[in-house]
Design a protein around this motif. Structure first.
Motif, mmCIF file in Angstrom:
data_model
loop_
_atom_site.group_PDB
_atom_site.id
_atom_site.type_symbol
_atom_site.label_atom_id
_atom_site.label_comp_id
_atom_site.label_asym_id
_atom_site.label_seq_id
_atom_site.Cartn_x
_atom_site.Cartn_y
_atom_site.Cartn_z
ATOM 1 N N GLN A 1 4.944 2.745 -9.105
ATOM 2 C CA GLN A 1 4.684 2.058 -7.849
ATOM 3 C C GLN A 1 4.377 0.582 -8.074
ATOM 4 O O GLN A 1 4.787 -0.280 -7.284
ATOM 5 N N ALA A 2 3.672 0.273 -9.164
ATOM 6 C CA ALA A 2 3.377 -1.126 -9.483
ATOM 7 C C ALA A 2 4.660 -1.885 -9.794
ATOM 8 O O ALA A 2 4.845 -3.034 -9.364
ATOM 9 N N LEU A 3 5.574 -1.265 -10.558
ATOM 10 C CA LEU A 3 6.841 -1.920 -10.868
ATOM 11 C C LEU A 3 7.659 -2.141 -9.602
ATOM 12 O O LEU A 3 8.292 -3.197 -9.437
ATOM 13 N N ILE B 1 -3.706 0.237 -3.388
ATOM 14 C CA ILE B 1 -3.262 -1.090 -2.969
ATOM 15 C C ILE B 1 -2.731 -1.820 -4.198
ATOM 16 O O ILE B 1 -3.353 -1.800 -5.267
ATOM 17 N N PHE B 2 -1.576 -2.494 -4.057
ATOM 18 C CA PHE B 2 -0.977 -3.247 -5.153
ATOM 19 C C PHE B 2 -0.889 -4.722 -4.760
ATOM 20 O O PHE B 2 -0.277 -5.063 -3.740
ATOM 21 N N ARG B 3 -1.502 -5.585 -5.568
ATOM 22 C CA ARG B 3 -1.430 -7.028 -5.355
ATOM 23 C C ARG B 3 -0.548 -7.642 -6.442
ATOM 24 O O ARG B 3 -0.770 -7.438 -7.629
ATOM 25 N N VAL C 1 -5.455 -1.214 -7.004
ATOM 26 C CA VAL C 1 -6.848 -1.091 -6.603
ATOM 27 C C VAL C 1 -7.050 0.154 -5.742
ATOM 28 O O VAL C 1 -6.239 0.447 -4.861
ATOM 29 N N GLN C 2 -8.131 0.875 -6.014
ATOM 30 C CA GLN C 2 -8.613 1.949 -5.150
ATOM 31 C C GLN C 2 -10.107 1.779 -4.961
ATOM 32 O O GLN C 2 -10.838 1.552 -5.933
ATOM 33 N N ARG D 1 0.842 -1.195 0.000
ATOM 34 C CA ARG D 1 0.000 0.000 0.000
ATOM 35 C C ARG D 1 0.873 1.238 0.000
ATOM 36 O O ARG D 1 1.917 1.287 0.659
ATOM 37 N N VAL D 2 0.433 2.259 -0.740
ATOM 38 C CA VAL D 2 1.127 3.545 -0.782
ATOM 39 C C VAL D 2 1.005 4.237 0.573
ATOM 40 O O VAL D 2 -0.077 4.291 1.158
ATOM 41 N N ARG D 3 2.116 4.765 1.069
ATOM 42 C CA ARG D 3 2.086 5.495 2.336
ATOM 43 C C ARG D 3 1.749 6.968 2.142
ATOM 44 O O ARG D 3 1.107 7.589 2.983
#
Length: 276
Positions: A53-55, A86-88, A106-107, A34-36
């Motif tokens: 951020q995904a990479l 959120i990144f899965r 995801v948001q 998750r992004v802070r």
């Protein structure tokens, strides 16, 4: 079962953060990040940010020593910079020298972006460039260019870009943050930069222009530092069916091709830029 403790994201003004703050991902479970840092922005979430951020999330799941060599992402919904993403990560394969990952961003319970990324153990071998770096004078002789919405970047262009004009398609860029000697970090920040200019600008008219990005791909050929000057050059290729496609390159100052990119975007009648 012991609950997972999740810290609240830090809400910052755009002038208070750096690109490294954007890359501070919290691991809230295995392969879940998750992004802070979040911040208020009148426009939709910048595509280069969510791709970078995904990479990074994918890169934090691969064996040590493997670096990105390609990515392909699809922009599915508008994101919101003031909400944490959120990144899965799905671990598709870890071979002897390659790792494949898929990432879903995801948001609010909806997928806004997905990416396939591949990582490779660096190898020695044939090193050839078929074309020279595009012609450009040294950055010190050029005019300052401010990248809209980018944290921690400075730019240089041959001529000034007046308010309301299109983005340049060729410019020098350099990250102003102190970056670590980590190939993944530099590849991630290159991805962040790669979506910052409208490569279809030469085709813009009073009746049609580029809009939202549809998909974006980057190939990382050689390791380059983004805290040194790099030349980014975009070339529009074709417009058809309400979409436009362009290619691009990112070279080091001494002429090495660090990365190639391509993107397709909507190309329609002008409308107000996407806002939340």
């Amino acid at each position: 079962m012991r609950p997972v403790t999740v810290n609240e994201p830090a809400i910052l003004a755009p002038t208070e953060g750096t690109v490294l703050d954007l890359l501070d991902l919290e691991e809230i479970d295995r392969d879940l990040f998750r992004v802070r840092m979040v911040f208020d922005d009148v426009y939709a979430l910048y595509g280069g940010q969510v791709a970078a951020q995904a990479l990074l999330a994918a890169g934090r799941t691969v064996p040590e020593g493997r670096v990105p060599h390609s990515l392909h992402g699809y922009y599915l919904r508008l994101g919101d910079a003031s909400r944490p993403t959120i990144f899965r990560v799905d671990r598709d394969r870890d071979g002897r020298s390659f790792s494949a990952r898929r990432v879903v961003a995801v948001q609010g319970g909806e997928v806004i972006f997905n990416m396939s990324a591949s990582f490779h153990v660096p190898e020695k071998g044939t090193d050839i460039d078929a074309e020279p770096m595009p012609a450009a004078g040294p950055p010190e002789t050029m005019i300052d260019y401010v990248f809209p919405r980018l944290f921690s970047f400075e730019g240089r262009t041959e001529k000034p870009v007046e308010p309301g004009e299109d983005f340049p398609t060729r410019c020098w860029a350099r990250c102003t943050a102190a970056l670590p000697d980590d190939p993944l970090t530099h590849a991630v920040i290159l991805t962040y930069l790669s979506d910052s200019m409208a490569g279809l600008a030469p085709f813009h008219t009073s009746t049609a222009r580029s809009g939202s990005s549809l998909d974006h791909a980057v190939w990382f050929h050689r390791p380059i530092r983004l805290d040194e000057w790099v030349l980014m050059d975009h070339v529009p290729r074709t417009i058809a069916g309400g979409r436009g496609w362009y290619t691009g390159t990112i070279h080091t100052r001494d002429g090495r091709l660090g990365a190639s990119l391509t993107q397709e975007a909507l190309f329609r009648a002008p409308r107000e830029r996407s806002r939340r």
